[in-house]
Design an enzyme around this catalytic site. Structure first.
Site, PDB file in Angstrom:
ATOM      1  N   PRO A 154       0.809  -1.212   0.000  1.00 59.24           N
ATOM      2  CA  PRO A 154       0.000   0.000   0.000  1.00 59.24           C
ATOM      3  C   PRO A 154       0.845   1.266   0.000  1.00 59.24           C
ATOM      4  O   PRO A 154       1.903   1.310   0.621  1.00 59.24           O
ATOM      5  CB  PRO A 154      -0.780  -0.098   1.318  1.00 59.24           C
ATOM      6  CG  PRO A 154       0.084  -0.918   2.213  1.00 59.24           C
ATOM      7  CD  PRO A 154       0.848  -1.858   1.328  1.00 59.24           C
ATOM      8  N   GLY A 155       0.384   2.259  -0.731  1.00 59.13           N
ATOM      9  CA  GLY A 155       1.022   3.571  -0.680  1.00 59.13           C
ATOM     10  C   GLY A 155       0.021   4.556  -0.113  1.00 59.13           C
ATOM     11  O   GLY A 155       0.078   4.963   1.048  1.00 59.13           O
TER      12      GLY A 155
ATOM     13  N   CYS B 113       0.646  29.039 -15.861  1.00 57.12           N
ATOM     14  CA  CYS B 113       0.029  29.464 -17.118  1.00 57.12           C
ATOM     15  C   CYS B 113      -0.578  28.297 -17.893  1.00 57.12           C
ATOM     16  O   CYS B 113      -0.085  27.930 -18.968  1.00 57.12           O
ATOM     17  CB  CYS B 113       1.066  30.177 -17.966  1.00 57.12           C
ATOM     18  SG  CYS B 113       1.682  31.600 -17.093  1.00 57.12           S
TER      19      CYS B 113
ATOM     20  N   TYR C 155      -5.957  13.934 -13.145  1.00 58.74           N
ATOM     21  CA  TYR C 155      -7.025  12.921 -13.053  1.00 58.74           C
ATOM     22  C   TYR C 155      -8.388  13.538 -12.766  1.00 58.74           C
ATOM     23  O   TYR C 155      -9.333  12.816 -12.483  1.00 58.74           O
ATOM     24  CB  TYR C 155      -6.745  11.943 -11.903  1.00 58.74           C
ATOM     25  CG  TYR C 155      -5.352  11.396 -11.814  1.00 58.74           C
ATOM     26  CD1 TYR C 155      -4.846  10.566 -12.820  1.00 58.74           C
ATOM     27  CD2 TYR C 155      -4.538  11.678 -10.717  1.00 58.74           C
ATOM     28  CE1 TYR C 155      -3.572  10.043 -12.722  1.00 58.74           C
ATOM     29  CE2 TYR C 155      -3.263  11.146 -10.611  1.00 58.74           C
ATOM     30  CZ  TYR C 155      -2.791  10.335 -11.619  1.00 58.74           C
ATOM     31  OH  TYR C 155      -1.533   9.810 -11.519  1.00 58.74           O
TER      32      TYR C 155
HETATM   33  N1  LLP Z   1       2.457  -1.500  -6.040  1.00 61.26           N
HETATM   34  C1  LLP Z   1       2.677  -1.210  -7.327  1.00 61.26           C
HETATM   35  C2  LLP Z   1       3.351  -2.208  -8.180  1.00 61.26           C
HETATM   36  C3  LLP Z   1       2.262   0.022  -7.857  1.00 61.26           C
HETATM   37  O1  LLP Z   1       2.469   0.297  -9.138  1.00 61.26           O
HETATM   38  C4  LLP Z   1       1.613   0.966  -7.022  1.00 61.26           C
HETATM   39  C5  LLP Z   1       1.152   2.261  -7.531  1.00 61.26           C
HETATM   40  C6  LLP Z   1       1.423   0.633  -5.673  1.00 61.26           C
HETATM   41  C7  LLP Z   1       1.852  -0.614  -5.220  1.00 61.26           C
HETATM   42  C8  LLP Z   1       0.776   1.554  -4.684  1.00 61.26           C
HETATM   43  O2  LLP Z   1      -0.535   1.849  -5.008  1.00 61.26           O
HETATM   44  P1  LLP Z   1      -1.463   2.572  -3.912  1.00 61.26           P
HETATM   45  O3  LLP Z   1      -1.607   1.657  -2.730  1.00 61.26           O
HETATM   46  O4  LLP Z   1      -0.831   3.843  -3.548  1.00 61.26           O
HETATM   47  O5  LLP Z   1      -2.758   2.754  -4.638  1.00 61.26           O
HETATM   48  N2  LLP Z   1      -0.411   8.912  -9.153  1.00 61.26           N
HETATM   49  C9  LLP Z   1      -1.651   8.205  -8.962  1.00 61.26           C
HETATM   50  C10 LLP Z   1      -1.438   6.825  -8.395  1.00 61.26           C
HETATM   51  C11 LLP Z   1      -0.500   5.964  -9.218  1.00 61.26           C
HETATM   52  C12 LLP Z   1      -0.200   4.643  -8.575  1.00 61.26           C
HETATM   53  C13 LLP Z   1       0.858   3.897  -9.313  1.00 61.26           C
HETATM   54  N3  LLP Z   1       1.200   2.634  -8.738  1.00 61.26           N
HETATM   55  C14 LLP Z   1      -2.580   9.050  -8.108  1.00 61.26           C
HETATM   56  O6  LLP Z   1      -2.197  10.156  -7.728  1.00 61.26           O
HETATM   57  O7  LLP Z   1      -3.723   8.672  -7.857  1.00 61.26           O
END
Ligand code: LLP
Length: 418
Positions: A273-274, A342, A315
């Site tokens: 998780p991120g 801009c 997005y």
């Molecule tokens: N594992 C992998 C292999 C990933 O590619 C990602 C995110 C994560 C884990 C973590 O995902 P999370 O738990 O954070 O959903 N910039 C976009 C999100 C892009 C996520 C890319 N990969 C946003 O601001 O919504």
């Protein structure tokens, strides 16, 4: 509540945001240490009793202070570049708990990962297997690998952040996976350690997650029957959070079904998780520079912009905007909150009812993930400061960039004819 009003003033933990803005200036990212810890607790609790590893996805918020906090909790890390690996090591992270994903790993990145002794290189193509095999042989180090399998599941999220569909660039096709595992199993310099997937981000319902897990577990079982035993199953990240009125499943709900399916299997369950760990821990503080009344719309022009927080522009993402000081006599109106960049696409929020005037401070919430990490210097704007709060204590965790920082790496060539 991490962000809450006390006597009309928005606080983070025990600290008024106004005080942080005065001390560090704006735009400024502010994170709550307690909120991150609390989110981490939720994962730990949901995984209790299961052999598991939480690999924090560094890209969401790679500040060293955030990584160090995760490392102290015993987290592993999900990385996608050599740069992220260096950050993890600099923050005291354990390389043996690092999984490395991404479709374009360079030879140098593979080499540094093998030298650091990471847990797993998550391979995304046959060509990458060849490359890793070559690098491992050259270094005389067996490479621990997993394949990132594309389970072809629709996560029902924004198309830009869906990653587990057939048309996406990520992972190897489900149908090819068994053949690739058999190929890898024959290679002397490859050690098969796991299997992984990641179907997308900001997933709010359980079904796609459980579908993907089911497909992965079925494949793991087929591989085991073929004599290929794996140590871990990595389900990726993607756990959604609440930005406005979404009602995402809880972490426990997300994981319950999968834990059930895994009940009599011995593999370590990895999640990466991120957003769910840091997203709602942070806010972006911005000051209103101008109130501009237009023919069709009214604008609050603030000192933060798309270069600081790209998600609304990229997005059309919705972030809650709050006034930091509630004045009883303030008049509410409908505004677009925009920055000075801009581009017409430079907005932080559309059509919000806010009672704000020039000089007021706004907090843009749920900005702890993919906020600072996606920021840029577009329009020669120095990047914001970052601050972490714990109780009453405030620490600067990244100083504001200066304009000099922005051109420090540039040079004016001397041409012969000059
Ligand atoms: N594992 C992998 C292999 C990933 O590619 C990602 C995110 C994560 C884990 C973590 O995902 P999370 O738990 O954070 O959903 N910039 C976009 C999100 C892009 C996520 C890319 N990969 C946003 O601001 O919504």
């Amino acid at each position: 509540m991490v962000f809450h009003y006390r006597e009309g003033s928005l606080h983070i933990e025990q600290v008024p945001l106004e005080k942080i803005a005065r001390r560090f200036g704006t735009p400024c990212y502010v994170y709550s240490r307690a909120a991150i810890e609390h989110a981490y607790d939720e994962f730990e609790l949901a995984l209790k009793g299961r052999k598991s590893l939480i690999c924090y996805s560094v890209k969401a918020n790679p500040n060293l202070a955030v990584l160090a906090l995760m490392a102290q909790r015993g987290a592993g890390f999900d990385i996608v570049s050599g740069g992220e690996l260096r950050r993890v090591l600099a923050a005291g992270g354990d390389p043996r708990k690092v999984v490395f994903s991404g479709v374009g790993k360079t030879e140098a990145e593979i080499e540094s990962a093998l030298r650091a002794g990471i847990l797993s290189l998550n391979l995304e193509s046959e060509a990458e297997l060849e490359r890793v095999d070559r690098v491992a042989q050259r270094l005389r180090r067996r490479a621990p690998v997993a394949f990132r399998v594309n389970p072809d599941v629709d996560p029902g999220t924004h198309p830009y952040i869906s990653t587990g569909l057939k048309q996406n660039k990520f992972g190897v096709a489900y149908e090819d996976a068994e053949r690739l595992y058999r190929d890898a199993a024959r290679r002397k310099w490859i050690r098969l350690v796991g299997i992984g997937c990641h179907i997308g981000s900001q997933i709010t319902s359980i079904a796609p997650f459980v579908d993907a897990a089911g497909r992965l577990i079925a494949l793991t079982e087929r591989l085991a029957n073929a004599g290929i035993r794996l140590r871990h199953i990595d389900l990726g990240g993607g756990f959604g959070i609440r930005y406005s009125n979404e009602d995402p499943a809880t972490v426990a709900e997300f994981l319950d079904g999968t834990l059930g399916m895994l009940a009599d299997r011995s593999e370590v369950l990895i999640v990466d998780p991120g957003r769910a760990l840091v997203g709602n821990s942070g806010a972006l503080l911005a000051r209103v520079e101008y109130v501009k009344r237009g023919e069709a719309r009214n604008f609050l022009v603030v000192d933060a912009a798309m270069n600081d927080l790209l998600r609304p522009s990229l997005y059309d993402a919705w972030h809650e905007v709050r006034t930091v000081c509630e004045a009883p006599d303030a008049v509410e109106d409908c505004y677009d909150v925009v920055g000075p960049v801009c581009e017409s696409g430079d907005f932080l929020a559309h059509e919000r009812r806010l009672a704000a005037k020039t000089g007021d401070l706004l907090a843009i919430l749920s900005a702890g993930a993919y906020g600072m990490s996606m920021s840029s210097n577009y329009n020669s704007r120095p990047r914001a400061a970052e601050v972490m709060v714990s109780g009453r204590t405030v620490k600067l965790i990244r100083r504001r960039e200066t304009v000099r920082d922005l051109f420090a790496l540039e040079s004016i060539p001397r041409w012969k004819e000059d």
